[in-house]
Scaffold this active site. Sequence first.
Site, PDB file in Angstrom:
ATOM      1  N   LYS A 114       7.261  -1.355 -11.972  1.00 21.89           N
ATOM      2  CA  LYS A 114       6.812  -0.007 -12.347  1.00 21.89           C
ATOM      3  C   LYS A 114       5.820   0.900 -11.359  1.00 21.89           C
ATOM      4  CE  LYS A 114       7.894  -0.434 -17.191  1.00 21.89           C
ATOM      5  NZ  LYS A 114       7.140  -0.354 -18.575  1.00 21.89           N
ATOM      6  N   GLY A 115       5.191  -0.116 -10.529  1.00 23.15           N
ATOM      7  CA  GLY A 115       4.226   0.363  -9.651  1.00 23.15           C
ATOM      8  C   GLY A 115       2.766   0.329 -10.145  1.00 23.15           C
ATOM      9  N   GLY A 157      -0.268   1.250  -8.336  1.00 23.32           N
ATOM     10  CA  GLY A 157      -1.352   2.141  -7.536  1.00 23.32           C
ATOM     11  C   GLY A 157      -2.101   3.007  -8.258  1.00 23.32           C
ATOM     12  N   GLU A 158      -1.938   3.307  -9.433  1.00 19.86           N
ATOM     13  CA  GLU A 158      -2.569   4.418  -9.868  1.00 19.86           C
ATOM     14  C   GLU A 158      -3.006   3.841 -11.740  1.00 19.86           C
ATOM     15  OE1 GLU A 158       0.255   7.360  -8.736  1.00 19.86           O
ATOM     16  OE2 GLU A 158      -1.174   8.655  -8.130  1.00 19.86           O
ATOM     17  N   GLY A 186      -5.849   6.398   1.611  1.00 21.83           N
ATOM     18  CA  GLY A 186      -5.187   8.103   1.223  1.00 21.83           C
ATOM     19  C   GLY A 186      -5.611   8.439  -0.006  1.00 21.83           C
ATOM     20  N   LEU A 206       5.184  -7.705  -8.211  1.00 20.81           N
ATOM     21  CA  LEU A 206       5.914  -8.389  -6.967  1.00 20.81           C
ATOM     22  C   LEU A 206       5.031  -9.521  -6.146  1.00 20.81           C
ATOM     23  CD1 LEU A 206       7.548  -5.322  -5.585  1.00 20.81           C
ATOM     24  CD2 LEU A 206       8.765  -7.111  -6.387  1.00 20.81           C
TER      25      LEU A 206
HETATM   26 MO1  MOS Z   1      -1.050   9.453  -4.965  1.00 22.20          MO
HETATM   27  S1  MOS Z   1      -2.507  10.771  -5.740  1.00 22.20           S
HETATM   28  O1  MOS Z   1       0.382  10.193  -5.434  1.00 22.20           O
HETATM   29  O2  MOS Z   1      -1.241   9.247  -3.359  1.00 22.20           O
END
Ligand code: MOS
Length: 745
Positions: free
Chosen positions: A708-709, A711-712, A246, A637
């Site tokens: 904290k995540g 993905g970015e 996505g 995790l």
């Molecule tokens: Mo991300 S750019 O919040 O899918």
Amino acid sequence: MSTDSNTKYVGKAPNRVDGPLKVTGTAKYAAEFDVPDLAYGYVVSSPVAKGRIRKIHADKVLGLPGVLHVFSHENVPGLAWFDRSYKDDVAPGGSPFRPLHDDEIKFNMQPVALVVADTFELARYAASILEVEYEVEKHETDIESKRDEGYEPGRGKTGYMPPQRREDADKGLEQSAHRIRHEYIHGAQHHNPMEMFGATVHYHPDGKLTIYDKTQGVYNCQQYITKIFGLSKDEARVVNLFMGGGFGSGLRPQYELFLSVLAALELKRSVRVTLTRQQMFSFGHRPHTLQTLELGTGPDGALLGLKHYALHETSRFEDYTENVVNWSGMLYKCPNVRLSYGISPLDVYTPLDMRAPGAATGSFALEVAMDEMAYEAGLDPLEFRRRNYAEEDQNKKAPFSSKKLREAYDEGARRFGWDKRPMAPRATREGNLLVGWGVAGGVWDASMQKAAAKATITADGRLTVASAAGENGTGTYTIMAQIAAETLGLPLEAVTVRLGDTTLPEAPLQGGSWTAASVGTAVKNTCEALGEKLLKLAQKMDDSPLKDAKPEDVEFVNGLIRLRKEPQQSVVLRDVLQVSGEREIEVDSSAMPNPVNMQKYSMHSHNVVFAEVKVDEELGTVHVTRVVNVVAAGRILNQKTARSQVLGSVVWGISMALMEETVMDHRYGRYMNHNYAEYHVPTNADVRGIEVYFVEEEDPHVNPLGVKGIGEVGLLGVAAAITNAVYHATGKRVRSLPIYLDKLL
Ligand code: MOS
């Protein structure tokens, strides 16, 4: 749930629980659901960037046997756009694009008609011969010609505002011993997930719809559809079980959703609409952005002044604003700061969040400028960063809830061997190759949103946890199963995770790196609530050793409910269920961010990237031979899925630095390279050694899981580290991406 080293699943590296489904083709994507009596829609896209549709000549197409309908603004029924005030969850200020709403052309590749037929091939053929007459108007698509026309987006109208200015940036710069000022540019980029956008709308005999859509938020899409078409939630179930990537493109409902639902409701038949790869370039992109950075330091290399201005394009109908500059007031300590931005409307579609929106590009400019500044001040670029380390978030004037960026610097430098780096550019050669090393990094939000979950345990000891959250390939099924199994002491195999369906408890959009924190905490809370129920049942058993136990006195391990205190008497969980006579026990719960901590602390993840490039001086070709990316993002995790996230980020960073750009032909206002042949992304041969390390942070403030995540944050600094390495190799400072070979010749 314990997150210490005694955990069985959390923090370990189990394989993806959905891996077998994916590699056997069992996982179903939006355009793959088999439904009876399916019709197929094909979108006709505008070849002009601005103007009006004079006439659509549909007669010839409608005469083809098997063609069912040609939807266009000429015949779209009045029921559409039932609620005109509605905006999707991430709509910026302005008025969202409404497909087939009127005769106005607002951007090139705008959908102007949907041809629906009995087969896909027929729909595609019919669309190819549909005659549309346009009245062409003059368009503007070039942001570089609008340098002086950016306006500051209205306060409150858009999400992001730059923080208050800090003291006097001009004065700080004037007092500086060393100063630089440069412009940094990158072109537009389009999300290019493998899976194209598509929707399959199942029209049930009672008129209700099940909508399989490619989206990062089923609830967002359900809201959109019910508001537009005046349906109840019960009449429009939205499902997305898997996603072939996505990266932000699915944060907003895209037009395949509107068009397929429109057609299904009108034809009272199931309809599928899929977009082509070319059409994937027609609904949002990382905006072409021009940034000006000004930095100044004292004689010792301490930053005294910083100014960062970013200008990017938006559409004529929405004020998309990207947080490009804020990070520059946060990553380093600096007393005098001014951050500002402008947007300028063009005849393009509204830009759209793309992985680490704003930060990926802001960190490119800031981190190249920091490298230039280090050379100006005569300091090693890493040492320069250490000298300006931010001990607190100066934008917010608050301490970080946790920050181990210094430890990440140490770890990365050691792994990479940074101390062997000669300061001077062009110092290292291997045959005809120039070798260079660069460093850069970034900061990203550790966010959390409200989320809900449901947990059901059956008499056989199997647990199902469910939430409407999405899985766009990041590993959500797996980490939720880990959290649930850990919390209730069950084997991972005994847990089933259900996601991506509006019949399940509400969850936020799958984005912003907040899913692990938000949905993970909801799953944890729900499983704990279920645990309390199970304890109560266990206490009703004859001679239960747990009779007087409070929830905090017991732990769930190895299928037991066990007293923490020696001699750790226990009951078998499955016996509890058997004896209780209940066939299943279900619990709902949710999670919210802690408002006190949110106010008290600045919650952020950080990273640092070290890159090595080898540049052929005669050909100008660049190879990224080594990347070390060290990420400090709270607790990890799942070591495997988290590492994969960062590996993907590095590949994207290589792409951003060297290859990726959507090129507009301004004569036509049209993106020219809208296909995989000409929109270049790295192949296996372009990707060499990537090393990923995590410096884990104990963070009791950020959320109960301490995550904290991931993905970015991994994307930050990658393009800048490569750009800085290219300078170190060649002595040439490139300030516009991508670094095409001619920029080095
Ligand atoms: Mo991300 S750019 O919040 O899918």
